[in-house]
Design an enzyme around this catalytic site. Structure first.
Site, PDB file in Angstrom:
ATOM      1  N   SER A 166       0.520  -1.407  -0.409  1.00  0.00           N
ATOM      2  CA  SER A 166       0.003  -0.161  -0.098  1.00  0.00           C
ATOM      3  C   SER A 166       0.929   1.499   0.449  1.00  0.00           C
ATOM      4  CB  SER A 166      -1.098  -0.036   1.124  1.00  0.00           C
ATOM      5  OG  SER A 166      -0.183   0.055   2.554  1.00  0.00           O
ATOM      6  N   LYS A 181       0.444   4.995   6.572  1.00  0.00           N
ATOM      7  CA  LYS A 181       0.378   5.773   5.922  1.00  0.00           C
ATOM      8  C   LYS A 181       0.919   7.250   5.608  1.00  0.00           C
ATOM      9  CE  LYS A 181      -3.040   2.832   4.688  1.00  0.00           C
ATOM     10  NZ  LYS A 181      -2.944   1.459   3.793  1.00  0.00           N
TER      11      LYS A 181
END
Length: 321
Positions: A106, A176
């Site tokens: 990701s 993230k």
């Protein structure tokens, strides 16, 4: 045992000279003169005296002296050293730095699957909050990792993870990039770009090649509440980030209380070593304009009535009666 040391009883004995008292003979004793020591033997109680330097220095070889302490064997001290090392490692993991493993794609190409990153856990203790552009590790806010299986670590992995020598395998943590912080308005329409407070971000330096800024999920405009952050993965087509959890509590935002810390370097493998700086696009002055303009506008609105009232009062006082 000290090498070359002498006992006070080994020197040749000679009778004290005529006319000398026992006290005079005893007073002439000195560690560096063996002949003085021998005179004590025939002088009664004075002969029991010993040079204090010998026994205090731990010299062995004579009666009543003490032998030097032998150093403790290394294998006996090893458990103590290991215990201290484990305590230090645990303190470092808890308060300073912790290693985390990247389990997915990701955050490509910034981070690859299998990378080990070091996370700063110290600055949050002093009130530091996540800032735009930082790569952060945070606990699952609830419902983000429901479908992600968690591998079961073996006992050795559990111990090493507990003391911080190995990335945690049990904790459900995510990594993230912070796109917006409390008070910001963030949006992404069509193919992008992502806008924060109306200012477009230039994400070419970190977004995965071939991706569009919005990925396959346009969103916003969304107002980020105070003490919360909006996060997105650099691989926009392979990241279940804030965009996909707007139906949950917080509308896709993450509480700063869930943030473990900022990832500041890739530590492993060695050929992947690199730092994780904040991209230049997040340093744009325009990102804060909207927030800075709001207090200024409110101040202007509040000041206008006061100025008009004051002018009216001054005009009234100057009018001749």
């Amino acid at each position: 045992m000290a090498v070359g040391a002498r006992s006070g009883t080994e020197g040749p004995e000679e009778p004290a000279g005529s006319g000398e008292s026992a006290q005079t003979a005893a007073s002439s004793v000195h560690p560096s003169h063996p002949e003085g020591q021998s005179q004590q033997a025939a002088q009664g109680p004075a002969a029991d005296r010993r040079p204090v330097d010998e026994e205090s220095n731990g010299v062995s070889g004579g009666k009543g002296t003490k032998s030097a302490k032998k150093p403790r064997a290394f294998w006996k001290e090893l458990p103590i050293l290991v215990g201290i090392a484990l305590i230090l490692a645990l303190l470092i993991k808890t308060f300073l730095v912790q290693a985390f493993s990247i389990p997915s794609d990701s955050m490509q190409d910034t981070l690859q699957r299998g990378d080990r990153v070091l996370v700063d856990k110290l600055t949050p203790w002093f009130g530091s909050k996540p800032e735009r552009g930082e790569v952060v590790v945070f606990h699952d806010p609830g419902g983000w990792l429901n479908e992600t299986p968690t591998p079961e670590p073996n006992p050795v992995q559990k111990v090493l993870s507990f003391i911080g020598l190995m990335p945690s395998a049990e904790e459900k943590d995510l990594i993230k990039r912070v796109i917006a912080v409390g008070g910001d308005t963030v949006e992404c329409q069509g193919t992008g770009p992502v806008k924060v407070n109306g200012k477009a971000l230039k994400e070419d330096s970190f977004i995965f090649p071939g991706n569009t800024p919005c990925g396959d999920r346009a969103f916003g405009p969304i107002h980020v509440p105070k003490d919360r952050i909006w996060v997105m993965g650099d691989h926009r087509d392979d990241s279940l980030d804030s965009r996909y959890h707007q139906n949950l509590k917080g509308n896709g935002t993450v509480s700063v209380d869930e943030v473990v810390g900022r990832a500041f370097t890739v530590a492993w493998p060695i050929n992947r070593w690199s730092t994780l700086p904040v991209p230049d696009t997040f340093d744009q002055a325009g990102l804060n304009k909207a927030m800075a303009a709001t207090p200024a506008a409110l101040g202007l609105v509040g000041a206008v009535p006061l100025v008009l009232w004051r002018r009216k009062r001054l005009t009234k006082e100057r009018t001749p009666r």
